[in-house]
Structures are given as C-alpha cells and as structure tokens.
Design a protein around this motif. Structure first.
Motif, PDB file in Angstrom:
ATOM      1  N   ALA A  52       0.830  -1.216   0.000  1.00  0.00           N
ATOM      2  CA  ALA A  52       0.000   0.000   0.000  1.00  0.00           C
ATOM      3  C   ALA A  52       0.860   1.260   0.000  1.00  0.00           C
ATOM      4  CB  ALA A  52      -0.952  -0.002   1.189  1.00  0.00           C
ATOM      5  N   ARG A  53       1.921   1.265   0.805  1.00  0.00           N
ATOM      6  CA  ARG A  53       2.738   2.480   0.861  1.00  0.00           C
ATOM      7  C   ARG A  53       3.750   2.559  -0.280  1.00  0.00           C
ATOM      8  NH1 ARG A  53       5.065  -0.079   5.414  1.00  0.00           N
ATOM      9  NH2 ARG A  53       7.282  -0.489   5.154  1.00  0.00           N
ATOM     10  N   ARG A  54       4.039   1.426  -0.933  1.00  0.00           N
ATOM     11  CA  ARG A  54       5.026   1.432  -2.018  1.00  0.00           C
ATOM     12  C   ARG A  54       4.402   1.349  -3.408  1.00  0.00           C
ATOM     13  NH1 ARG A  54       9.803  -2.646  -0.895  1.00  0.00           N
ATOM     14  NH2 ARG A  54      10.561  -1.563  -2.752  1.00  0.00           N
ATOM     15  N   ALA A  55       3.092   1.381  -3.484  1.00  0.00           N
ATOM     16  CA  ALA A  55       2.409   1.246  -4.779  1.00  0.00           C
ATOM     17  C   ALA A  55       2.853   2.316  -5.778  1.00  0.00           C
ATOM     18  CB  ALA A  55       0.895   1.288  -4.584  1.00  0.00           C
ATOM     19  N   GLY A  56       3.248   3.466  -5.292  1.00  0.00           N
ATOM     20  CA  GLY A  56       3.709   4.538  -6.162  1.00  0.00           C
ATOM     21  C   GLY A  56       4.968   4.181  -6.951  1.00  0.00           C
ATOM     22  N   GLU A  57       5.663   3.133  -6.525  1.00  0.00           N
ATOM     23  CA  GLU A  57       6.862   2.686  -7.238  1.00  0.00           C
ATOM     24  C   GLU A  57       6.509   1.865  -8.484  1.00  0.00           C
ATOM     25  OE1 GLU A  57       9.570   0.586  -4.600  1.00  0.00           O
ATOM     26  OE2 GLU A  57       8.951   1.859  -2.914  1.00  0.00           O
ATOM     27  N   LEU A  58       5.241   1.471  -8.596  1.00  0.00           N
ATOM     28  CA  LEU A  58       4.824   0.590  -9.695  1.00  0.00           C
ATOM     29  C   LEU A  58       4.260   1.385 -10.866  1.00  0.00           C
ATOM     30  CD1 LEU A  58       3.017  -2.125  -7.551  1.00  0.00           C
ATOM     31  CD2 LEU A  58       5.380  -2.109  -8.382  1.00  0.00           C
ATOM     32  N   PRO A  59       4.500   0.904 -12.078  1.00  0.00           N
ATOM     33  CA  PRO A  59       3.965   1.587 -13.257  1.00  0.00           C
ATOM     34  C   PRO A  59       2.485   1.279 -13.456  1.00  0.00           C
ATOM     35  CG  PRO A  59       5.129  -0.387 -13.936  1.00  0.00           C
ATOM     36  CD  PRO A  59       5.313  -0.272 -12.445  1.00  0.00           C
ATOM     37  N   LYS A  60       1.723   2.281 -13.848  1.00  0.00           N
ATOM     38  CA  LYS A  60       0.317   2.049 -14.190  1.00  0.00           C
ATOM     39  C   LYS A  60       0.142   1.849 -15.689  1.00  0.00           C
ATOM     40  CE  LYS A  60      -2.188   4.154 -10.401  1.00  0.00           C
ATOM     41  NZ  LYS A  60      -3.240   5.094 -10.006  1.00  0.00           N
ATOM     42  N   ASP A  61       1.188   2.161 -16.453  1.00  0.00           N
ATOM     43  CA  ASP A  61       1.071   2.143 -17.915  1.00  0.00           C
ATOM     44  C   ASP A  61       1.554   0.845 -18.563  1.00  0.00           C
ATOM     45  OD1 ASP A  61       3.726   2.548 -17.247  1.00  0.00           O
ATOM     46  OD2 ASP A  61       4.098   3.934 -18.898  1.00  0.00           O
ATOM     47  N   TRP A  80      -5.974  -5.823  -4.832  1.00  0.00           N
ATOM     48  CA  TRP A  80      -5.804  -4.502  -4.233  1.00  0.00           C
ATOM     49  C   TRP A  80      -5.340  -3.492  -5.273  1.00  0.00           C
ATOM     50  CZ3 TRP A  80      -2.190  -0.729  -3.515  1.00  0.00           C
ATOM     51  CH2 TRP A  80      -2.508   0.258  -2.585  1.00  0.00           C
ATOM     52  N   LEU A  81      -4.348  -3.879  -6.084  1.00  0.00           N
ATOM     53  CA  LEU A  81      -3.839  -2.964  -7.109  1.00  0.00           C
ATOM     54  C   LEU A  81      -4.915  -2.630  -8.134  1.00  0.00           C
ATOM     55  CD1 LEU A  81      -0.233  -4.354  -7.632  1.00  0.00           C
ATOM     56  CD2 LEU A  81      -0.849  -2.103  -6.716  1.00  0.00           C
ATOM     57  N   ARG A  82      -5.654  -3.633  -8.590  1.00  0.00           N
ATOM     58  CA  ARG A  82      -6.731  -3.374  -9.559  1.00  0.00           C
ATOM     59  C   ARG A  82      -7.746  -2.396  -8.968  1.00  0.00           C
ATOM     60  NH1 ARG A  82      -7.845  -6.727 -14.562  1.00  0.00           N
ATOM     61  NH2 ARG A  82      -5.782  -7.560 -14.992  1.00  0.00           N
ATOM     62  N   HIS A  83      -8.087  -2.587  -7.702  1.00  0.00           N
ATOM     63  CA  HIS A  83      -9.046  -1.704  -7.027  1.00  0.00           C
ATOM     64  C   HIS A  83      -8.511  -0.278  -6.917  1.00  0.00           C
ATOM     65  CE1 HIS A  83     -12.349  -0.663  -4.341  1.00  0.00           C
ATOM     66  NE2 HIS A  83     -11.465  -0.096  -3.526  1.00  0.00           N
ATOM     67  N   ASN A  84      -7.200  -0.133  -6.943  1.00  0.00           N
ATOM     68  CA  ASN A  84      -6.574   1.174  -6.789  1.00  0.00           C
ATOM     69  C   ASN A  84      -5.984   1.723  -8.088  1.00  0.00           C
ATOM     70  OD1 ASN A  84      -6.594   2.059  -3.779  1.00  0.00           O
ATOM     71  ND2 ASN A  84      -6.285  -0.146  -3.755  1.00  0.00           N
TER      72      ASN A  84
END
Length: 110
Positions: A52-61, A80-84
C-alpha cells in the motif's frame, strides 16, 4: 482503448511474455527471507505488507505481474492494485513454486 490484461496468468504465459521482450514489471510480494531463498530473475521485492505504501513505485502504464510462493498473496496484491487503479496488474498462478517446477528447475523450492 487500453489493452486488456488478464487478471491472472500461468508460468508458461509469463515465460512467453518474457521471451517476447514484453515490457512488464515483475513484483514479488513474499517476505524478504523468502525472496532471498529464491526469486524469478528480474523481479523486485515489495512484500505484501508494504504494498500500500510502495504502490507509487509501480507503473500504471504497463503490465505488473505479482508473484508469491503459490499464488495466494499475489492474488490479494493483484486485487488490491486493480481496485486502486492498476488495471494491468496480473497474478502469477502457482507462484515461484510453479515457476521452479515448470520453467527453472535450478531454482530452490521450499
């Protein structure tokens, strides 16, 4: 329109993606001690408890393939990632155990 990415893939499909040169991120959500025992080459360790706190490190594209020991924790991470907003998150069914047994027999199993 964006490419549709499956909710989960098996190890053979991941191997084909890797061999084709697909631009994907491989994220291992196991605990650090598990990651140290064995890991799929090129994967990044982000334990489930820190996702949850490190999700910003992952690419959305691009596609993000989530990996764990057998596929349970990575399924939770994928949901969780799909939901976010990570529409390209995918669970690796069978996890590193299936990878070691089907793709890389030199990998340690536990």
């Amino acid at each position: 329109m964006t490419d549709t990415v499956p909710l989960q893939i098996d190890v053979d499909a991941l191997q084909r993606l890797r061999q084709s040169g697909a631009d994907l991120a491989l994220v291992d959500v196991r605990e650090p001690w598990e990651f140290e025992l064995c890991a799929i080459e090129g994967s990044t360790s982000i334990p489930l408890g820190t996702l949850a706190r490190r999700a910003g490190e992952l690419p959305k594209d691009r596609q993000v393939v989530l990996v764990c020991h057998h596929g349970g924790r990575s399924a939770q991470a994928t949901a969780w990632l799909r939901h976010n907003g990570f529409d390209k998150a995918t669970n690796l069914m069978g996890g590193v155990d299936a990878w070691a047994r089907r793709i890389d027999p030199t990998m340690k199993v536990y």
